[in-house]
Design an enzyme around this catalytic site. Structure first.
Site, PDB file in Angstrom:
ATOM      1  N   PRO A 178       1.705   7.641  -0.908  1.00  0.00           N
ATOM      2  CA  PRO A 178       2.454   8.358  -1.942  1.00  0.00           C
ATOM      3  C   PRO A 178       3.944   8.026  -2.007  1.00  0.00           C
ATOM      4  O   PRO A 178       4.696   8.708  -2.693  1.00  0.00           O
ATOM      5  CB  PRO A 178       2.254   9.815  -1.552  1.00  0.00           C
ATOM      6  CG  PRO A 178       2.174   9.775  -0.055  1.00  0.00           C
ATOM      7  CD  PRO A 178       1.435   8.502   0.274  1.00  0.00           C
ATOM      8  N   GLY A 179       4.388   7.014  -1.284  1.00  0.00           N
ATOM      9  CA  GLY A 179       5.740   6.509  -1.455  1.00  0.00           C
ATOM     10  C   GLY A 179       6.745   6.874  -0.393  1.00  0.00           C
ATOM     11  O   GLY A 179       7.926   6.528  -0.514  1.00  0.00           O
ATOM     12  N   GLY A 180       6.317   7.523   0.667  1.00  0.00           N
ATOM     13  CA  GLY A 180       7.262   7.921   1.712  1.00  0.00           C
ATOM     14  C   GLY A 180       7.993   6.747   2.329  1.00  0.00           C
ATOM     15  O   GLY A 180       9.214   6.772   2.501  1.00  0.00           O
ATOM     16  N   LYS A 181       7.256   5.693   2.657  1.00  0.00           N
ATOM     17  CA  LYS A 181       7.875   4.533   3.298  1.00  0.00           C
ATOM     18  C   LYS A 181       8.689   3.723   2.296  1.00  0.00           C
ATOM     19  O   LYS A 181       9.767   3.211   2.620  1.00  0.00           O
ATOM     20  CB  LYS A 181       6.812   3.663   3.962  1.00  0.00           C
ATOM     21  CG  LYS A 181       6.068   4.376   5.095  1.00  0.00           C
ATOM     22  CD  LYS A 181       4.995   3.489   5.695  1.00  0.00           C
ATOM     23  CE  LYS A 181       4.156   4.244   6.709  1.00  0.00           C
ATOM     24  NZ  LYS A 181       3.343   5.322   6.073  1.00  0.00           N
TER      25      LYS A 181
ATOM     26  N   ASP B  90       0.928  -1.048   5.062  1.00  0.00           N
ATOM     27  CA  ASP B  90       0.453   0.160   5.732  1.00  0.00           C
ATOM     28  C   ASP B  90      -0.983   0.351   5.260  1.00  0.00           C
ATOM     29  O   ASP B  90      -1.251   1.096   4.327  1.00  0.00           O
ATOM     30  CB  ASP B  90       1.332   1.354   5.359  1.00  0.00           C
ATOM     31  CG  ASP B  90       0.971   2.607   6.135  1.00  0.00           C
ATOM     32  OD1 ASP B  90       0.970   2.553   7.375  1.00  0.00           O
ATOM     33  OD2 ASP B  90       0.677   3.637   5.495  1.00  0.00           O
TER      34      ASP B  90
ATOM     35  N   CYS C 118       0.878  -1.185   0.000  1.00  0.00           N
ATOM     36  CA  CYS C 118       0.000   0.000   0.000  1.00  0.00           C
ATOM     37  C   CYS C 118       0.909   1.227   0.000  1.00  0.00           C
ATOM     38  O   CYS C 118       0.971   1.977   0.965  1.00  0.00           O
ATOM     39  CB  CYS C 118      -0.925  -0.001   1.213  1.00  0.00           C
ATOM     40  SG  CYS C 118      -1.868  -1.525   1.436  1.00  0.00           S
ATOM     41  N   SER C 119       1.603   1.430  -1.094  1.00  0.00           N
ATOM     42  CA  SER C 119       2.775   2.289  -1.124  1.00  0.00           C
ATOM     43  C   SER C 119       2.500   3.785  -1.190  1.00  0.00           C
ATOM     44  O   SER C 119       3.201   4.574  -0.556  1.00  0.00           O
ATOM     45  CB  SER C 119       3.657   1.902  -2.315  1.00  0.00           C
ATOM     46  OG  SER C 119       4.764   2.756  -2.427  1.00  0.00           O
TER      47      SER C 119
ATOM     48  N   CYS D 144      -2.207   4.508  10.644  1.00  0.00           N
ATOM     49  CA  CYS D 144      -2.141   5.835  11.276  1.00  0.00           C
ATOM     50  C   CYS D 144      -3.424   6.101  12.047  1.00  0.00           C
ATOM     51  O   CYS D 144      -3.891   7.236  12.130  1.00  0.00           O
ATOM     52  CB  CYS D 144      -1.878   6.927  10.241  1.00  0.00           C
ATOM     53  SG  CYS D 144      -3.100   7.022   8.927  1.00  0.00           S
TER      54      CYS D 144
ATOM     55  N   ASP E  82       0.350  -0.308  -5.420  1.00  0.00           N
ATOM     56  CA  ASP E  82      -0.830   0.419  -4.968  1.00  0.00           C
ATOM     57  C   ASP E  82      -1.996   0.129  -5.895  1.00  0.00           C
ATOM     58  O   ASP E  82      -1.810  -0.245  -7.055  1.00  0.00           O
ATOM     59  CB  ASP E  82      -0.566   1.922  -4.908  1.00  0.00           C
ATOM     60  CG  ASP E  82      -1.503   2.621  -3.927  1.00  0.00           C
ATOM     61  OD1 ASP E  82      -1.182   2.635  -2.722  1.00  0.00           O
ATOM     62  OD2 ASP E  82      -2.552   3.123  -4.360  1.00  0.00           O
TER      63      ASP E  82
END
EC number: 2.1.1.176
Length: 443
Positions: free
Chosen positions: A262-265, A328, A259-260, A381, A283
């Site tokens: 917007p790609g921060g992780k 995530d 569940c990437s 979150c 995603d």
């Protein structure tokens, strides 16, 4: 000349009436309308402040308006909400200026309604020190008014965490968040970023836990800074940064982030692996995948492989293929109310119950992709234990081949360590609420 309060009313209408995301629609209007720096700051303050304290403001308005405020003209109601926010929570704007601006703005809609606005606001000013609504009802009702939460959400936090911690969550969810950035260790050293920001007039401090986290206490828009544009830093909350650190990453691993966007992780994982191995950034939405690609390109991340598919559906090529799988999962977001205060008003119990089924489907599917002795990391979150603790307990019971590994970052007031091994990060001055669990596959 564009009136910043008029802009704020437009944004509030989109968020409250059309369920738009506050950060997205605010950014759109700020970029579209020619406002100077001071007016942009005012619009931002009015939008987030009004959303943050909507329950309290509406309770006040209810006591000064005879009719049902839910049936009022939407723009007039938002002008009143925005004005009460200024009068109650801001001290720098003179009271007469708030009232005059509200009346002039409402005249554009209706002269008759502008008289209502004038009367309500002046009545509030005359009686603000003797309000009865903040003292009505039981303890829960008073918490709802004080911290501006609907009763069901306040009850969720108090029931799940107890009165002391629950009230702390209510209080800290109203903190205006500072911007936190992650230093990109592929391109630059932490000290260089620190010195450059200081030189450019930023007030900064070190992150709480992560060595690459840097908190911007004061300064201009960081996304317009050359350090950001060159990919030396990226905006990410420190709670979110913790996820990559619990994954026990090594160079040349195969990692799935299901569940990437917007790609921060995904990009953080790639940075910690020093651009080695393979990181599959996956995603459901193709348009969101473009955000992952943009972030990776700016940051100089080269080991991401992009996939658009549904994380609930099985993909045969990934069977037992990954050293680490991160999920995530989509969640209710109750840990990030600091940044998206409209979550208080857009979420309900039914929508959260529907998410649990999706989360469990993703978890079951993701578990098939983990190698023996590989690790599955589950994060959200949200602070809703049904989506967090209960989901993990359910999964472990159904899948005894997985065992929880304890996560430990040390002694921090806002981290709850469950005896089973997972952690809950509570919101505070510098961090959002978050949940992380790490499971190892033994057979």
């Amino acid at each position: 000349m564009i009136n910043p309060r008029g802009t704020a009313v437009k944004v509030l209408k989109q968020v409250l009436d059309n369920n738009a995301y506050s950060n997205v629609v605010l950014s759109m209007y700020l970029n579209k309308e020619n406002l100077d720096r001071k007016d942009r700051a005012l619009v931002t303050e009015l939008v987030y402040g009004t959303l943050r304290y909507k329950y309290t403001i509406d309770s006040i308005l209810d006591s000064f308006i005879k009719s049902d405020i839910g049936k009022m003209d939407g723009d007039i109601l938002n002008i009143l909400r925005m004005s009460v926010y200024q009068l109650r929570y801001l001290s720098k704007i003179p009271e007469f200026a708030v009232v005059n601006e509200a009346v002039e703005l409402s005249k554009r809609k209706s002269v008759k309604l502008s008289k209502l606005v004038n009367g309500v606001l002046r009545n509030y000013l005359r009686n603000k020190d003797t309000l009865t609504c903040e003292h009505k009802g039981d303890k829960m009702s008073r918490w709802c008014f004080k911290y501006s939460f609907s009763r069901w959400m306040a009850e969720l936090f108090i029931t799940q965490y107890g009165e002391k911690t629950g009230e702390s969550i209510l209080k800290n969810s109203n903190i205006v968040p500072k911007v936190t950035v992650r230093v990109n260790t592929l391109k630059i050293k932490y000290e260089q970023v620190w010195n450059e920001l200081i030189k450019n007039g930023y007030d900064v401090k070190e992150g709480t836990i992560c060595k690459e986290a840097l908190i911007i206490k004061k300064g201009s828009n960081i996304e317009l800074n050359p350090l950001f544009k060159k990919g030396y830093i990226t905006v990410q909350d420190e709670s979110s940064m913790l996820v990559a650190h619990v994954m026990d990453l090594e160079e040349n691993m195969t990692v799935l982030d299901l569940c990437s966007a917007p790609g921060g992780k995904s990009c953080h994982i790639a940075e910690l692996m020093k651009n080695t191995g393979k990181v599959y950034a996956c995603d459901l939405h193709a348009n969101k995948m473009s955000l992952v690609k943009e972030n990776a390109s700016r940051l100089g991340v080269e080991n991401l492989i992009y996939n658009v598919f549904d994380a609930e559906k099985y993909i045969g090529q990934f069977e037992n293929a990954a050293d680490r799988v991160l999920i995530d999962v989509p969640c209710s977001g109750l840990g990030i109310i600091r940044k998206k205060p409209e979550i208080k008003w857009t979420k309900n119990k039914d929508s959260m119950d529907n998410l649990v089924k999706i989360q469990r489907n993703i978890m079951l599917n993701a578990s098939k992709y983990v190698k023996q002795e590989g690790k599955l990391i589950y994060s959200t979150c949200t602070l809703n234990k049904v989506e967090n603790n209960e989901n993990i307990n359910w999964f472990i019971q159904k899948n005894p081949q997985f065992k929880l590994e304890k996560i430990n970052f040390g002694d921090f007031e806002n981290i709850i360590y469950d005896e089973k091994g997972y952690i809950t990060v509570l919101p505070n001055d510098n961090m959002d609420g978050f949940f992380i669990a790490k499971m190892i596959k033994y057979r």
